[in-house]
Design an enzyme around this catalytic site. Structure first.
Site: not given
Ligand code: IMP
Length: 196
Positions: A12, A40, A69, A151-152, A178-179
């Site tokens: 990130k 948390e 987030d 991630g996904y 999205h980001r």
């Molecule tokens: P956060 O760090 O609490 O925002 O968790 C977001 C979670 O959503 C990550 O651990 C991933 O599992 C998923 N996620 C968010 N953005 C992405 C992405 O760009 N690609 C794949 N998974 C994502």
């Protein structure tokens, strides 16, 4: 200008810097700012959790802090995993185990529409807050494809490109993700804020 990223996720940090560096903004890690904050995520929306994280790191570091987030919302699962994307299936799972669980929970589902959501929030030491949201629509593939991203990504299929996020280069992903969209909207608000 320097912003501290409220996250331990190196990927990130790289994505944020890729997108914001051309504005003359340097995004540094919590470690580089000398803080280590465990937040948390008790909110039920991306907006709430993003604010909780940014505020905690701003308060600990005394510097403007930015948090993202994000998560994956799947229509046929009523928006799950949503804000629980990082914890889907419990804390013990890794990325691959989480997307395999998702595929398992969608077995037999023909309706596979989904979206990634990101909410970026920046908290300034004077109490000001800027927040922006980005979404990327897609579908959930029947099996993982591709090696990139995190991630996904291997199961998130973008119909227009006929590829999963994991098959895209960083630039290709940033252009539609999205980001990427949230950061774009955030940049506009940040520029307005800095020039007001
Ligand atoms: P956060 O760090 O609490 O925002 O968790 C977001 C979670 O959503 C990550 O651990 C991933 O599992 C998923 N996620 C968010 N953005 C992405 C992405 O760009 N690609 C794949 N998974 C994502």
């Amino acid at each position: 200008m320097k912003l501290v990223l409220a996250s331990k996720n190196r990927k990130k940090l790289v994505e944020m810097n890729d997108i914001l560096s051309h504005l003359g903004i340097e995004v540094c890690s919590e470690a580089e700012a000398g803080v280590d904050v465990e937040v948390e995520e008790t909110g039920t929306t991306f907006e709430e959790n993003s604010l909780l994280k940014a505020r905690a790191v701003m308060e600990a570091s005394g510097l403007p802090a930015i948090a993202d987030d994000s998560g994956l919302c799947v229509d046929c699962l009523n928006g799950a995993p949503g804000v629980y994307s990082a914890r889907y299936g419990g804390e013990g799972l890794d990325d691959a185990a989480r997307y395999r669980l998702l595929l398992e929970n969608m077995r037999g589902q023909m309706t596979r529409a989904a979206k990634f959501v990101s909410v970026i929030t920046c908290c300034f030491p004077n109490g000001d807050v800027i927040s922006a949201r980005g979404e990327c629509p897609g579908t959930i593939a029947y099996a993982p494809i591709g090696e990139g991203g995190f991630g996904y990504d291997p199961v998130f299929f973008v119909p227009e490109l006929k590829k999963t996020f994991a098959q895209l280069s960083a630039d290709e992903k940033n252009a539609i993700s999205h980001r990427g969209k949230a950061i774009e909207a955030f940049q506009v608000k940040l520029e307005e804020y800095l020039h007001q």
